[in-house]
Design a protein around this motif. Structure first.
Motif, PDB file in Angstrom:
ATOM      1  N   GLY A 248       0.917  -1.146  -0.009  1.00  0.00           N
ATOM      2  CA  GLY A 248      -0.050  -0.142   0.039  1.00  0.00           C
ATOM      3  C   GLY A 248       0.757   1.147   0.033  1.00  0.00           C
ATOM      4  O   GLY A 248       0.887   1.893  -0.750  1.00  0.00           O
ATOM      5  N   ARG A 249       1.781   1.532   1.007  1.00  0.00           N
ATOM      6  CA  ARG A 249       2.333   2.578   1.123  1.00  0.00           C
ATOM      7  C   ARG A 249       3.200   2.927  -0.117  1.00  0.00           C
ATOM      8  O   ARG A 249       3.132   4.095  -0.615  1.00  0.00           O
ATOM      9  CB  ARG A 249       3.419   2.524   2.444  1.00  0.00           C
ATOM     10  N   LEU A 250       3.834   2.152  -0.731  1.00  0.00           N
ATOM     11  CA  LEU A 250       4.851   2.396  -1.980  1.00  0.00           C
ATOM     12  C   LEU A 250       4.180   1.871  -3.173  1.00  0.00           C
ATOM     13  O   LEU A 250       4.679   1.916  -4.186  1.00  0.00           O
ATOM     14  CB  LEU A 250       6.287   1.887  -1.577  1.00  0.00           C
ATOM     15  N   ASP A 251       2.978   1.400  -3.325  1.00  0.00           N
ATOM     16  CA  ASP A 251       2.479   0.710  -4.536  1.00  0.00           C
ATOM     17  C   ASP A 251       1.787   1.794  -5.426  1.00  0.00           C
ATOM     18  O   ASP A 251       1.292   2.906  -4.779  1.00  0.00           O
ATOM     19  CB  ASP A 251       1.236  -0.161  -4.047  1.00  0.00           C
ATOM     20  N   ALA A 252       1.943   1.781  -6.679  1.00  0.00           N
ATOM     21  CA  ALA A 252       1.637   2.789  -7.804  1.00  0.00           C
ATOM     22  C   ALA A 252       0.163   3.440  -7.528  1.00  0.00           C
ATOM     23  O   ALA A 252       0.138   4.594  -7.568  1.00  0.00           O
ATOM     24  CB  ALA A 252       1.914   2.441  -9.291  1.00  0.00           C
ATOM     25  N   VAL A 253      -0.463   2.375  -7.110  1.00  0.00           N
ATOM     26  CA  VAL A 253      -2.088   2.810  -7.113  1.00  0.00           C
ATOM     27  C   VAL A 253      -2.121   3.808  -5.860  1.00  0.00           C
ATOM     28  O   VAL A 253      -3.013   4.834  -5.966  1.00  0.00           O
ATOM     29  CB  VAL A 253      -3.056   1.654  -6.753  1.00  0.00           C
ATOM     30  N   ASN A 254      -1.233   3.757  -4.916  1.00  0.00           N
ATOM     31  CA  ASN A 254      -1.337   4.709  -3.848  1.00  0.00           C
ATOM     32  C   ASN A 254      -0.910   6.367  -4.076  1.00  0.00           C
ATOM     33  O   ASN A 254      -0.931   7.245  -3.296  1.00  0.00           O
ATOM     34  CB  ASN A 254      -0.481   4.412  -2.638  1.00  0.00           C
ATOM     35  N   LEU A 255      -0.836   6.508  -5.421  1.00  0.00           N
ATOM     36  CA  LEU A 255      -0.325   7.933  -5.875  1.00  0.00           C
ATOM     37  C   LEU A 255      -1.962   8.595  -5.984  1.00  0.00           C
ATOM     38  O   LEU A 255      -1.852   9.899  -5.825  1.00  0.00           O
ATOM     39  CB  LEU A 255       0.315   8.090  -7.157  1.00  0.00           C
ATOM     40  N   ILE A 256      -2.797   7.828  -5.836  1.00  0.00           N
ATOM     41  CA  ILE A 256      -4.269   8.516  -5.808  1.00  0.00           C
ATOM     42  C   ILE A 256      -4.662   8.782  -4.582  1.00  0.00           C
ATOM     43  O   ILE A 256      -4.643   7.877  -3.530  1.00  0.00           O
ATOM     44  CB  ILE A 256      -5.322   7.378  -6.500  1.00  0.00           C
ATOM     45  N   ASP A 257      -5.317   9.885  -4.145  1.00  0.00           N
ATOM     46  CA  ASP A 257      -5.770  10.186  -2.870  1.00  0.00           C
ATOM     47  C   ASP A 257      -7.438   9.735  -2.829  1.00  0.00           C
ATOM     48  O   ASP A 257      -8.336  10.388  -3.510  1.00  0.00           O
ATOM     49  CB  ASP A 257      -5.819  11.917  -2.640  1.00  0.00           C
ATOM     50  N   ALA A 258      -7.510   8.668  -2.434  1.00  0.00           N
ATOM     51  CA  ALA A 258      -8.788   8.063  -2.378  1.00  0.00           C
ATOM     52  C   ALA A 258      -9.958   8.619  -1.640  1.00  0.00           C
ATOM     53  O   ALA A 258      -9.471   9.188  -0.599  1.00  0.00           O
ATOM     54  CB  ALA A 258      -8.765   6.448  -2.154  1.00  0.00           C
ATOM     55  N   ASP A 259     -11.026   8.721  -1.859  1.00  0.00           N
ATOM     56  CA  ASP A 259     -12.150   9.307  -1.089  1.00  0.00           C
ATOM     57  C   ASP A 259     -12.563   8.086  -0.106  1.00  0.00           C
ATOM     58  O   ASP A 259     -13.082   8.666   0.845  1.00  0.00           O
ATOM     59  CB  ASP A 259     -13.401   9.642  -2.105  1.00  0.00           C
ATOM     60  N   CYS A 260     -12.490   6.849  -0.388  1.00  0.00           N
ATOM     61  CA  CYS A 260     -12.649   6.179   0.819  1.00  0.00           C
ATOM     62  C   CYS A 260     -11.610   4.934   0.351  1.00  0.00           C
ATOM     63  O   CYS A 260     -11.374   4.220  -0.742  1.00  0.00           O
ATOM     64  CB  CYS A 260     -13.968   5.428   0.602  1.00  0.00           C
ATOM     65  N   SER A 261     -11.033   4.229   1.303  1.00  0.00           N
ATOM     66  CA  SER A 261     -10.130   3.118   1.072  1.00  0.00           C
ATOM     67  C   SER A 261     -10.509   2.026   2.102  1.00  0.00           C
ATOM     68  O   SER A 261     -11.130   2.267   3.190  1.00  0.00           O
ATOM     69  CB  SER A 261      -8.563   3.601   1.620  1.00  0.00           C
ATOM     70  N   ILE A 262     -10.191   0.588   1.654  1.00  0.00           N
ATOM     71  CA  ILE A 262     -10.598  -0.494   2.330  1.00  0.00           C
ATOM     72  C   ILE A 262      -9.407  -1.485   2.336  1.00  0.00           C
ATOM     73  O   ILE A 262      -8.514  -1.638   1.501  1.00  0.00           O
ATOM     74  CB  ILE A 262     -11.750  -1.290   1.508  1.00  0.00           C
ATOM     75  N   VAL A 263      -9.142  -1.820   3.594  1.00  0.00           N
ATOM     76  CA  VAL A 263      -8.142  -2.976   3.760  1.00  0.00           C
ATOM     77  C   VAL A 263      -8.961  -4.293   4.256  1.00  0.00           C
ATOM     78  O   VAL A 263      -9.787  -4.153   5.255  1.00  0.00           O
ATOM     79  CB  VAL A 263      -7.137  -2.644   4.879  1.00  0.00           C
ATOM     80  N   THR A 264      -9.019  -5.121   3.414  1.00  0.00           N
ATOM     81  CA  THR A 264      -9.803  -6.389   3.418  1.00  0.00           C
ATOM     82  C   THR A 264      -9.403  -7.172   4.498  1.00  0.00           C
ATOM     83  O   THR A 264     -10.110  -7.584   5.353  1.00  0.00           O
ATOM     84  CB  THR A 264      -9.989  -7.095   2.328  1.00  0.00           C
TER      85      THR A 264
END
Length: 431
Positions: free
Chosen positions: A149-165
């Motif tokens: 999560g911290r360094l994953d490319a998707v994390n460049l997006i500031d999400a409106d809501c995040s889920i950790v399953t």
């Protein structure tokens, strides 16, 4: 050494081969490069953005969100990884895989704009998905986090809501060797002042502490949202909303209500921006499809496909197998990556499998069938009159063919261990 840049007439497969040759490391975590290229390309994604991370359950949660939101009338972009058969599975708009031309156009745009900045395969494809969603003007983007999560490319997006399953041990060489270390990495998809959904019933303290420290609005399973059910139906209960009389999700498995409740918690947390009627929830849950996750094919013998590749997922799969009907013999076709906890995965099935067919997975990370077979031989207890058999094969398709040759109509064939195991078998079957 990188391949030459593809020409205007290049196919998607030629582009993907080029991307694989570009970067010196297949996996290199960090946001500096991908963020710099996103800024050069002036990437803006004004839609509602939901990121989904976790050790297991990410794909199912994304699939249910996509189906529910589409049923509610929204234009949904979904990005997931890896793929089973075709790369296009990773990028979806309006419930359909993106076509080759649309993906190539984004690749070309990135290649012309990145300059001297080197991108990994995953960074490149993540940018392509985001750019396509921007171009198609989606209402909502559902984005699966690839690794950590911290360094994953998707994390460049500031999400409106995040889920950790869920949080469990996997990718330990990159994320750490304890749940606390891994939880800390995954928690970094949370954002200050925004909903942060955690569906793990016992989250690591590091995740809870990080959410508190940044001021995220943490929703915890069992505290802020939950589910209940009987044999016929189930109900979701959140902070201020209850959804009762729900049919069970089309996706099979003991953990799917947990994944579904996480999806519904995210929708509740975003209800000031998203209107999702009860009928859309019912319809979406009934229509969500995700190949390779406890997928049971029609016909006999029964064929069960699951991409489970870590002990946490393997334990859930073994539990689900135990809840199925009686089968005289279970045949398991298995291929795994050698950087996985192979013994930890295989040990979950010692009482479930009668005949093992181990397959070699190609590539530098793939384990050979004989390596897997040797690990299994070390796990098996002393054999009696009806011994467990162990054999190895050059690839998953040959292993599956051998299992089908030996299995009777009343038996069960289980295919698991990796996307690279399930994908070729699905392709062989024409599914």
């Amino acid at each position: 050494m990188s391949l030459p840049k593809p020409t205007a007439a290049a196919t998607l497969q030629e582009w993907l081969a080029y991307l694989e040759s570009l970067h010196r490391k297949p996996i290199e975590l960090g946001l500096e490069r991908v963020r710099a290229v996103a800024e050069r390309l002036e990437l803006r994604l004004p839609c509602v953005k939901i990121t989904v991370g976790g050790t297991n359950g990410k794909g199912s949660t994304c699939a249910m969100l996509e189906a529910i939101l589409q049923a509610a009338g929204y234009r949904v972009g979904m990005y997931t990884s890896p793929h089973l058969i075709d790369f296009n599975e990773r990028i979806r708009v309006d419930g359909e895989n993106a076509d080759d031309a649309a993906i190539i156009a984004q690749f070309d745009r990135i290649e012309n704009g990145r300059g001297e900045i080197s991108l990994s395969y995953f960074e490149y494809t993540t940018l392509a998905a985001l750019l396509l969603f921007e171009q198609r003007e989606v209402d909502i983007a559902v984005l699966e986090v690839g690794l950590g999560g911290r360094l994953d490319a998707v994390n460049l997006i500031d999400a409106d809501c995040s889920i950790v399953t869920s949080v469990d041990l996997d990718h330990t060489e990159w994320l750490g060797d304890t749940r606390e270390k891994i939880g800390y990495e995954k928690a970094h998809i949370f954002r200050s002042g925004r909903p942060a959904i955690c569906a793990d019933p016992m989250p690591p303290q590091s995740l809870v502490d990080y959410a508190r420290d940044i001021g995220a609005d943490l929703w915890r399973f069992g505290k802020d949202f939950n589910y209940s059910g009987d044999r016929q139906q189930w109900a979701y209960g959140g902070r201020s909303r209850r959804r009762a009389g729900l049919a069970y999700p089309a996706l099979r498995g003991a953990n799917q209500l947990l994944n579904a409740s996480a999806a519904l918690a995210a929708l509740e947390a975003l209800e000031d921006r998203l209107v999702v009627p009860q009928q859309a929830v019912r319809l979406g849950l009934s229509q969500a499809v995700l190949p390779g996750r406890l997928q049971i094919l029609p016909g006999r013998p029964t064929v069960v496909l699951d991409v489970a590749h870590n002990p946490h997922a393997a334990s859930a799969l073994a539990q689900n197998l135990g809840g199925m009907a009686y089968y005289p013999y279970t045949h398991a076709v298995v291929g795994m990556l050698k950087d996985k906890d192979i013994a930890g995965v295989l040990s979950k099935f010692l009482t479930r499998v009668d005949h093992w067919y181990f397959a070699t997975i190609d590539g530098p990370r793939g384990a050979t069938g004989e390596q897997l077979a040797e690990i299994m031989r070390g796990l098996l207890p002393p054999q009696g009159d009806d011994p467990v058999t162990v054999s190895s094969f050059a690839n998953p398709v040959l292993a599956f063919a051998a299992a089908r040759e030996r299995a009777t109509e009343g038996d069960r064939i289980l295919v698991f261990g990796s996307f690279s195991t399930v994908g070729p078998v699905l392709q062989e079957l024409g599914r």
